[in-house]
Write a protein that holds these residues in place. Structure first.
Motif: not given
Ligand SMILES: Cc1cc2nc3c(=O)[nH]c(=O)nc-3n(C[C@H](O)[C@H](O)[C@H](O)COP(=O)(O)OP(=O)(O)OC[C@H]3O[C@@H](n4cnc5c(N)ncnc54)[C@H](O)[C@@H]3O)c2cc1C
Length: 449
Positions: A75, A77-80, A143, A152-153, A204
């Motif tokens: 999966l 998302g933004g790939g960061t 994302t 994490f935060g 998700i």
């Protein structure tokens, strides 16, 4: 594998996919290049197909076909992510979620699809007088699903704790990777089954996140004559009555990487970068003065944009590494958690011990109901042996090291195998196809034939 990929293409009629080698190479990367160790380890890993589903129905068809053809799935998302979380270790298919991005905002919470860029979620919340509780400094590219799966935060954690803290994320919907995909709803504590699981145990699709009333935040820089004073201020500012969204101490050695700030962050001073609610600014400034410092900048979002300055949070968390690497490729980084109660003397001893080998910034945060101090320092990279030695020297001081130069969940932050996540993988990814190689807890014999 090639035959199965061809069969997948047939099964995906009407769904957008790409097999251009250049695109596949770039979509098979994330920000693991911060680590010379991971760069070498992951350099040849590339997927065979990129699929971009537009809605839940298309996602269900992709998941079903990949399960039927037993194709590895990563999966994206933004790939960061920083640890190669999005790098397909065993080729196969990348499912990019960016088009699954619907947002519904209510008083106190939002329901959001996985591929929504976090900045868009924040804008949707702000349009109703609310704001999200926390975001990574990659706000504009990451994302929400990628944050829950890989993060994490971050910015906001000083006030609301971390993603894992109860109440911050209250529901997650997961699609199973089976021949007939099912939707599973996880609520409250159950969300830990998929949080920080690196996309290994189910897709998700949607989640409910809590919102808070919007504040009028100011991007603030406070300057101090020495780093110890900045750390002492940070320690004193960890108080619930100070309305903060960010609290980061940054050594003056970072100033050359942040020349945009000019005299707001000169090389002659160490700094605190913070986001402070307008109403709390007088109390914040008084505390800065008590610690021998002074404010050099306090601007709204609009003023920061008009002045072409970076927001305060881009001089915090892992953005510091990015800014340094843009100018000097010799850096890498580490991720540390200081023992409680935080000792400024211990932090300063490490500052002195490593001299120019490590540049420090410390993140002050609330996590698991307690204030704590983390650090993501820049480390001058010599070789993997010296990096391991530095890790050992820091651990010997009782400071926790979350290894950023490994690819499995367990070798990095988690340390032990999370059996609840593995049990959930048996349900949500029974063939063991999702993000192979990223968890040591999954054994080949668990896979349903
Ligand atoms: C400059 C910089 C600063 C950063 N700052 C922070 C920070 O402050 N706090 C923090 O926690 N992290 C931080 N990170 C790490 C990362 O940016 C965040 O965790 C971010 O939220 C990841 O989102 P993404 O969409 O880019 O995820 P991706 O990189 O696309 O994915 C991350 C992981 O989630 C999985 N995944 C993605 N979507 C799904 C899905 N729908 N279902 C299941 N699995 C999925 C992927 O397979 C991968 O394993 C930073 C990284 C950089 C480069």
């Amino acid at each position: 594998m090639n035959d199965r990929i061809e069969s997948l293409k047939q099964a995906l009629a009407g769904i957008e996919w790409h097999d251009d080698p250049g695109l596949l190479r770039s979509k098979s990367k994330d920000f693991h290049w911060y680590s010379p160790v991971l760069t070498e380890l992951l350099q040849d890993k590339t997927a065979d197909l990129l699929v971009q589903p537009r809605d839940m129905d298309e996602l269900r068809r992709v998941a079903a076909a990949c399960a039927r053809l037993r194709l590895p799935v990563t999966l994206r998302g933004g790939g960061t992510g920083n640890y190669g979380q999005c790098v397909p270790m065993e080729r196969g298919v990348i499912i990019e979620t960016l088009r699954l991005d619907a947002v519904q905002v209510r008083p106190g919470s939002a329901t959001v699809q996985t591929g929504c860029i976090i900045e868009r979620l924040e804008q949707a919340a702000r349009a109703t007088g609310q704001e999200i509780l926390m975001f990574p400094s990659t706000l504009t590219d990451a994302t929400i699903g990628g944050f829950i799966s890989g993060g994490f935060g971050g910015v906001g954690s000083i006030r609301h704790g971390v993603l894992k803290d109860p109440g911050n994320v209250t529901r997650i919907q997961v699609m199973t990777l089976e021949e007939a995909p099912r939707l599973i709803e996880l609520r409250d504590a159950e969300i830990q089954k998929v949080h920080h699981a690196f996309g290994t145990n189910g897709i998700i699709t949607e989640m409910d996140v809590k919102l808070a009333p919007a504040e009028d935040w100011r991007h603030v820089i406070a300057l101090f004559d020495d780093y110890e004073a900045a750390l002492r201020f940070g320690q004193a500012a960890m108080r619930p009555d100070l309305p903060l969204r960010l609290l980061t101490s940054v050594e003056r050695s970072f100033a050359p990487y942040y020349t945009q700030y000019g005299e707001y962050f000169p090389e002659s001073h160490d700094a605190i970068f913070a986001m402070v609610a307008a109403a709390g600014l007088p109390a914040f400034e008084a505390l800065v003065a008590q610690h021998g410092g002074r404010l050099s900048l306090a601007m709204t979002d609009a003023e920061i944009a008009a002045a072409q300055l970076l927001p305060a949070y881009e001089c915090a968390y892992n953005h510091t590494t990015l800014m340094a690497l843009k100018k000097d490729k010799a850096w890498t980084y580490m991720q540390l958690a200081f023992p409680q109660p935080f000792s400024v003397a211990q932090a300063m001893a490490l500052v002195h011990e490593f001299g120019h080998e490590i540049y420090w910034h410390h993140e002050f945060s609330l996590a698991y109901g307690e204030y704590g101090v983390f650090a993501i320092p820049l480390v001058s990279y010599f070789d993997a042996e010296r990096l391991a030695e530095i890790k050992q020297l820091i651990e010997a001081q009782g400071v926790g090291v979350f290894d950023a130069h490994v690819i499995t969940i367990e070798d990095g932050g988690m340390k032990t195998i999370d059996t609840a996540q593995i049990d959930f993988k048996k349900i949500a990814d029974p063939h063991g196809l999702m993000n192979p190689g990223k968890t040591r807890g999954w054994l080949p014999e668990y896979a349903r034939p």
